[in-house]
Design an enzyme around this catalytic site. Structure first.
Site, short mmCIF file in Angstrom:
data_model
loop_
_atom_site.label_atom_id
_atom_site.label_comp_id
_atom_site.label_asym_id
_atom_site.label_seq_id
_atom_site.Cartn_x
_atom_site.Cartn_y
_atom_site.Cartn_z
N GLU A 163 0.80 -1.23 0.00
CA GLU A 163 0.00 0.00 0.00
C GLU A 163 0.83 1.28 0.00
O GLU A 163 0.62 2.18 0.80
CB GLU A 163 -0.97 -0.02 1.19
CG GLU A 163 -1.90 -1.23 1.14
CD GLU A 163 -2.82 -1.38 2.34
OE1 GLU A 163 -2.87 -0.46 3.18
OE2 GLU A 163 -3.48 -2.42 2.45
N GLU A 268 -6.05 -10.84 -1.38
CA GLU A 268 -6.91 -10.64 -0.19
C GLU A 268 -8.37 -10.60 -0.63
O GLU A 268 -9.12 -9.69 -0.28
CB GLU A 268 -6.52 -9.32 0.51
CG GLU A 268 -5.06 -9.26 0.89
CD GLU A 268 -4.66 -8.00 1.68
OE1 GLU A 268 -5.55 -7.27 2.15
OE2 GLU A 268 -3.46 -7.76 1.81
#
Ligand code: G3I
Length: 381
Positions: A163, A268
């Site tokens: 991220e 995910e």
């Protein structure tokens, strides 16, 4: 007449035996199909797995563990390897849970993922006090060398940087960027490659279907490649909903990343079925949604999921897996973010205390229609 009789008998016998064969084949097919699990169904396509939590790793959740062993061939630790847990102080490393995690993967002969080395969230507090570049570089070195080195040859794939991008594709103002500048990403990948040259090294992020963010990832990967730094894959987190993102946007990202010569992973995956506060009132994601806690309109399925939504979820997963199968030559792994609905982080985010139903197994660990639907894609073939 005699000849005709013989021919009729022959034809009858032939038909009976042909029907018999067909039945046998059908039965055999049914037996194989009945025993399909996620990992056997997709064994020629990609690894398929789940994030695991403390109670899986320490062996307390025995029912979920049985399901994990039966259905999955790759694992990711949901929280225990994040910086604040595995390296809470400068000279303290906690390997208790990570050793058990790796042992669980090895016991089941699985592809073992390390999540995650460099992330602005769930950091150890001491990192946030660092203000000079050399000290930050030393700390990155100590963190990555020590942990990747310890599990060299045993953790097969690392989310090296997590991220690092904003939604518009620019670099996020994390503590690492503020203190070290852009080069922290290159440095982290180089350290990981030195610590375990055989490990697969990935960049992992959410909303990577967005065209602007996609462009940011493409630039990030190209920059690393131009410097001769090893990067093996891009992990698209895949926290999606019933409505979006579109299959087309996801596909465009698969193509853009694989064109760079790296593997694509869905790291995910989950599909929320609940309303999002920002969909309803246009609020920014960063806002605090405490005011929605306990609001029944934001938690419409507190007991069971109605058939109509169960069917929508199944169709959404079917569309997603059809796309994955179409690009199986580019996709190396699909990981669900949790084993069953009762353990999903989406029960507490973005609003605490809701009942979400985003995964393939319900709270009693029973496979949902979405599970049958995606296994069904393999039965057709
Ligand atoms: O362990 C404490 C517990 O002691 C305490 O009593 C409890 C009270 O709230 O909190 C527990 O910690 C929680 C932790 O999960 C373990 O359950 C934290 O509050 C909670 O914030 C934390 O959430 C995790 C989140 O990352 C943190 O940002 C989620 O479980 C985890 O699924 C989520 O995973 C991230 C990926 O790593 C990166 N991509 C996004 C994804 C979803 O946010």
């Amino acid at each position: 007449m005699k000849i005709n009789f013989k021919i009729t008998v022959f034809l009858l016998l032939f038909m009976v035996s042909a029907i018999g064969c067909e039945k046998k084949e059908e039965v055999e097919e049914q037996v194989n199909v009945e025993t399909l699990t996620l990992k056997s169904a997709f064994s020629d396509d990609f690894f398929i797995g789940s994030a695991v939590n403390d109670n899986h790793i320490n062996g307390k959740d025995t029912l979920a563990l049985q399901l994990i062993g039966k259905e999955f061939n790759t694992l990711t630790p949901e929280n225990i390897m994040k910086w604040m847990n595995i390296h809470p102080e400068e000279n303290t490393f906690n390997y208790d849970m990570s050793d058990q995690y790796v042992a669980l993967g090895e016991k089941n002969n699985m592809h073992i993922v390390g999540h995650t080395l460099v992330w602005h969230s769930q950091l150890a507090p001491y990192i946030n006090t660092i203000s000079d570049s050399a000290t930050m570089a030393d700390n990155l070195k100590s963190h990555i060398n020590t942990i990747v080195g310890k599990y060299k040859g045993r953790i097969h794939s690392w989310d090296v940087v997590n991220e690092a991008l904003n939604e518009d594709g620019t670099l996020r103002e994390s503590i690492f960027l503020k203190v070290m500048g852009n080069d922290y990403i290159n440095y982290a990948f180089q350290l990981a490659a030195l610590a375990d040259p055989a490990a697969e090294l990935n960049y992992n992020d959410y909303n990577l279907w967005k065209p602007e963010k996609r462009a940011g990832v493409v630039q990030l990967v190209k920059d690393l490649q131009a410097k001769g730094t090893k990067i093996d894959g891009v992990g698209m987190q895949a926290h999606w909903s019933l409505e979006g993102p579109s299959i087309e946007d996801i596909e465009n990202s698969i193509l853009a990343y694989s064109d760079l010569g790296v593997k694509v992973m869905f790291t995910e995956l989950d599909v929320t079925v609940l309303p999002n506060p920002w969909d309803l009132n246009g609020a920014a994601v960063e806002q605090n949604y405490d005011k929605f806690e306990g609001d029944p309109t934001m938690n419409p399925y507190p007991n069971t999921l109605p058939d109509s939504i169960q069917n929508k979820l199944a169709k959404r997963y079917e569309d997603i897996f059809n796309l994955f199968l179409k690009h199986k030559d580019k996709i190396s792994r699909v990981t669900f973010w949790g084993v069953h609905d009762g353990q999903s982080w989406l029960n507490d985010w973005p609003i605490k205390g809701r009942t979400n139903h985003p995964l393939l197994f319900d709270r009693k660990l029973n496979p949902k229609k979405a599970y049958q639907q995606i296994i069904g894609l393999k039965k057709q073939n």
